[in-house]
Write an enzyme that holds these catalytic residues in place. Structure first.
Site, PDB file in Angstrom:
ATOM      1  N   ARG A 185       0.819  -1.214   0.000  1.00  0.00           N
ATOM      2  CA  ARG A 185       0.000   0.000   0.000  1.00  0.00           C
ATOM      3  C   ARG A 185       0.852   1.263   0.000  1.00  0.00           C
ATOM      4  O   ARG A 185       0.340   2.364   0.158  1.00  0.00           O
ATOM      5  CB  ARG A 185      -0.916   0.015   1.232  1.00  0.00           C
ATOM      6  N   HIS A 242      -2.914 -17.599 -10.115  1.00  0.00           N
ATOM      7  CA  HIS A 242      -3.414 -17.272  -8.784  1.00  0.00           C
ATOM      8  C   HIS A 242      -4.664 -18.128  -8.574  1.00  0.00           C
ATOM      9  O   HIS A 242      -5.664 -17.951  -9.285  1.00  0.00           O
ATOM     10  CB  HIS A 242      -3.784 -15.792  -8.684  1.00  0.00           C
ATOM     11  N   HIS A 301       5.202 -10.034  -6.376  1.00  0.00           N
ATOM     12  CA  HIS A 301       4.018  -9.237  -6.718  1.00  0.00           C
ATOM     13  C   HIS A 301       4.320  -7.769  -6.499  1.00  0.00           C
ATOM     14  O   HIS A 301       4.749  -7.357  -5.418  1.00  0.00           O
ATOM     15  CB  HIS A 301       2.831  -9.665  -5.853  1.00  0.00           C
ATOM     16  N   ASP A 330     -13.892  -8.241  -7.529  1.00  0.00           N
ATOM     17  CA  ASP A 330     -12.701  -8.980  -7.109  1.00  0.00           C
ATOM     18  C   ASP A 330     -12.786  -9.272  -5.608  1.00  0.00           C
ATOM     19  O   ASP A 330     -12.337  -8.471  -4.795  1.00  0.00           O
ATOM     20  CB  ASP A 330     -11.461  -8.140  -7.444  1.00  0.00           C
ATOM     21  N   HIS A 379     -11.879 -12.508  -3.240  1.00  0.00           N
ATOM     22  CA  HIS A 379     -11.361 -13.862  -3.128  1.00  0.00           C
ATOM     23  C   HIS A 379     -12.030 -14.619  -1.980  1.00  0.00           C
ATOM     24  O   HIS A 379     -12.379 -14.034  -0.954  1.00  0.00           O
ATOM     25  CB  HIS A 379      -9.854 -13.838  -2.881  1.00  0.00           C
ATOM     26  N   HIS A 400      -0.485  -5.718 -11.547  1.00  0.00           N
ATOM     27  CA  HIS A 400      -1.802  -5.351 -12.059  1.00  0.00           C
ATOM     28  C   HIS A 400      -1.600  -4.292 -13.141  1.00  0.00           C
ATOM     29  O   HIS A 400      -0.919  -3.281 -12.896  1.00  0.00           O
ATOM     30  CB  HIS A 400      -2.672  -4.784 -10.943  1.00  0.00           C
ATOM     31  N   HIS A 450     -10.556 -13.733 -10.569  1.00  0.00           N
ATOM     32  CA  HIS A 450     -10.696 -12.594 -11.474  1.00  0.00           C
ATOM     33  C   HIS A 450     -11.395 -12.971 -12.773  1.00  0.00           C
ATOM     34  O   HIS A 450     -12.348 -12.296 -13.193  1.00  0.00           O
ATOM     35  CB  HIS A 450      -9.318 -12.014 -11.809  1.00  0.00           C
ATOM     36  N   GLU A 500      -4.100 -17.034  -2.922  1.00  0.00           N
ATOM     37  CA  GLU A 500      -4.290 -15.698  -2.347  1.00  0.00           C
ATOM     38  C   GLU A 500      -5.619 -15.663  -1.588  1.00  0.00           C
ATOM     39  O   GLU A 500      -6.318 -14.657  -1.585  1.00  0.00           O
ATOM     40  CB  GLU A 500      -4.313 -14.636  -3.438  1.00  0.00           C
ATOM     41  N   GLU A 524      -1.299  -9.400 -14.973  1.00  0.00           N
ATOM     42  CA  GLU A 524      -2.342 -10.168 -14.301  1.00  0.00           C
ATOM     43  C   GLU A 524      -3.700  -9.909 -14.944  1.00  0.00           C
ATOM     44  O   GLU A 524      -4.076  -8.750 -15.179  1.00  0.00           O
ATOM     45  CB  GLU A 524      -2.400  -9.826 -12.809  1.00  0.00           C
ATOM     46  N   TYR A 541       0.289  -2.586  -4.918  1.00  0.00           N
ATOM     47  CA  TYR A 541      -0.988  -2.144  -5.473  1.00  0.00           C
ATOM     48  C   TYR A 541      -0.956  -0.663  -5.872  1.00  0.00           C
ATOM     49  O   TYR A 541      -1.783  -0.211  -6.665  1.00  0.00           O
ATOM     50  CB  TYR A 541      -2.112  -2.355  -4.463  1.00  0.00           C
ATOM     51  N   ASP A 562      -5.742 -15.239 -12.717  1.00  0.00           N
ATOM     52  CA  ASP A 562      -6.328 -15.383 -11.383  1.00  0.00           C
ATOM     53  C   ASP A 562      -7.713 -15.995 -11.573  1.00  0.00           C
ATOM     54  O   ASP A 562      -8.552 -15.422 -12.272  1.00  0.00           O
ATOM     55  CB  ASP A 562      -6.426 -14.014 -10.709  1.00  0.00           C
TER      56      ASP A 562
END
Length: 275
Positions: free
Chosen positions: A36, A210, A66, A223, A225, A106, A178, A255, A141, A69, A175
């Site tokens: 973040r 993923h 990864h 999205d 999960h 992403h 996704h 994830e 992704e 974000y 994913d």
């Protein structure tokens, strides 16, 4: 079967590798920096040496790094775009030190500028970052399609790849949550989805999965999960997915909303049902 979960490297890469072994995993995913924020800890070369010893002793597969974000390579704002460029360049240098990693990000959001604009911005960034000598493959992704996300379908991912000079350094990470939320019916027509991917992008570009269940309905473009077998995809479809001959040799990364022992339970279930 190459399978692992997302693990924290806050206490070091070698500690994450030990946790992976504890949950019967033979790989893991990690954030390259604060997911973040933007800060990345300096690499500890002794820690990396210990990591690679554990990887060798336990026959690990490729690791998946990864990106944070906060990266938005599709942004029209120069400050945000420049951060994405800096972070990717820095991450790739660090991953070359670690070795045998894939780098997933992403694609970002065009925030109202249109998908074509966003795709051009992403490709521009990749063309400025890549020189063709990278050891690490970069993965786009596939996204669920919420808001102004880029990568909501295979065509958008293909458009990015086609605009990158060193496209041999670019792959795709699917994913399951996704693409199911994005309208690809991997429950009832997995073969058809894979054929479509192959026709548009080429299955040789699919480098990692993923593996997640979904809290949301098919085609919801949301999205969210879910733990394996507790969502709208369901355990049977996920087992079918990991056993598909065109997918079974890829690395799988969980994830799901879990703690360490929850990941262990999922990995044990998946390994038991592996054909």
């Amino acid at each position: 079967m190459i399978i692992g979960s997302h693990l924290s490297i806050a206490k070091g890469f070698s500690n994450a590798a030990k946790e992976a072994v504890e949950i019967n995993a033979n790989t893991f995913q990690f954030f390259t920096r604060n997911p973040r924020g933007g800060k990345a800890k300096d690499l500890d070369l002794d820690d990396i040496k210990n990591l690679n010893t554990i990887r060798e002793e336990n026959n690990f597969g490729v690791l998946l790094a990864h990106a944070p974000y906060t990266m938005n390579p599709a942004s029209y704002k120069d400050k945000i775009w420049n951060f994405a460029k800096y972070a990717m360049e820095d991450d790739l240098k660090r991953l070359d030190v670690i070795g045998n990693c894939l780098y997933n990000f992403h694609p970002g959001s065009h925030t109202g500028k249109g998908s074509e604009y966003g795709i051009d911005r992403i490709a521009k960034l990749l063309n400025e970052v890549l020189n063709g000598d990278e050891k690490t493959t970069i993965l786009l992704e596939a996204m669920s399609g919420k808001g102004t996300e880029i990568g909501r379908n295979f065509e958008e991912l293909k458009s990015i790849i086609d605009k990158v000079k060193y496209s041999d350094k670019i792959g795709v990470c699917i994913d399951t949550c996704h693409i199911f939320s994005g309208g690809y019916d991997i429950v009832n027509d997995l073969n058809g989805v894979l054929e479509e991917f192959d026709d548009i992008i080429g299955l040789e570009k699919l480098k990692a999965i993923h593996l997640n269940d979904s809290k949301m309905e098919f085609g919801s473009n949301k999205d969210r999960h879910e733990k394996i077998g507790e969502g709208t995809i369901g355990l049977d479809a996920i087992i079918n997915f990991i056993n598909h001959p065109k997918l079974k040799d890829l690395p799988f990364f969980l994830e799901t909303p879990n703690e360490l022992q929850g990941y262990k339970k999922e990995i044990d279930i998946l390994k038991t049902r592996r054909k």
